[in-house]
Scaffold this motif. Sequence first.
Motif, PDB file in Angstrom:
ATOM      1  N   ARG A  60       0.570  -0.967  -0.308  1.00 19.30           N
ATOM      2  CA  ARG A  60       0.025   0.198   0.217  1.00 19.30           C
ATOM      3  C   ARG A  60       0.711   1.490   0.081  1.00 19.30           C
ATOM      4  O   ARG A  60       0.716   1.903  -0.428  1.00 19.30           O
ATOM      5  CB  ARG A  60      -0.750   0.076   1.769  1.00 19.30           C
ATOM      6  N   GLY A  76       3.672   1.975  -1.853  1.00 20.50           N
ATOM      7  CA  GLY A  76       3.753   2.040  -3.137  1.00 20.50           C
ATOM      8  C   GLY A  76       5.505   2.075  -3.571  1.00 20.50           C
ATOM      9  O   GLY A  76       5.465   2.377  -4.722  1.00 20.50           O
ATOM     10  N   GLY A 135       6.320  -0.051  -6.552  1.00 16.24           N
ATOM     11  CA  GLY A 135       5.446   0.731  -7.889  1.00 16.24           C
ATOM     12  C   GLY A 135       4.110   0.415  -7.412  1.00 16.24           C
ATOM     13  O   GLY A 135       3.781  -0.203  -6.586  1.00 16.24           O
ATOM     14  N   GLU A 136       3.454   0.342  -8.611  1.00 18.79           N
ATOM     15  CA  GLU A 136       1.209  -0.069  -8.789  1.00 18.79           C
ATOM     16  C   GLU A 136       1.180  -1.673  -8.326  1.00 18.79           C
ATOM     17  O   GLU A 136       1.908  -2.025  -9.073  1.00 18.79           O
ATOM     18  CB  GLU A 136       1.123   0.569 -10.033  1.00 18.79           C
TER      19      GLU A 136
END
Length: 138
Positions: A92, A94, A97-98
Amino acid sequence: MADGVIVAVQDHMHRDVVLAFAAQGYHILCEKPMATSLRDCFEMENAVKKAGIIFGMGHGWSLSLTRRTSLLKCYLVLRYSPYTKAITKIVRSGTLGELVNAVHVEPVGFYHFAHSYVRGNWAKECQSSFSLMTKSCQ
């Protein structure tokens, strides 16, 4: 006589036990799967709502009661374990990355399948449910 109960009977018996204890106002921790049919799940949900009790589903839990401390330890669904919470926090954040895809696998080896689903307590789907629901759903 107690604040709550743990329902750890055979899967096909969950509904009757939950309905009986909910009607008496007990909080309930039910072993997974919740029930072996969708209809039973809805009946259990309605009974829990009507009674206004706390209902929880357990997965991979164990209990121990020690005489000296009378301490009850209950290990519940793995999503609440420190390991899973740490991974969730990292994803979560980030920093990796996504998130595009997540896969969770609970391996059910041939030995477990042969023991439980071929000649064991879950051998007949009409008395239980299919192995994906009974073993792998939380």
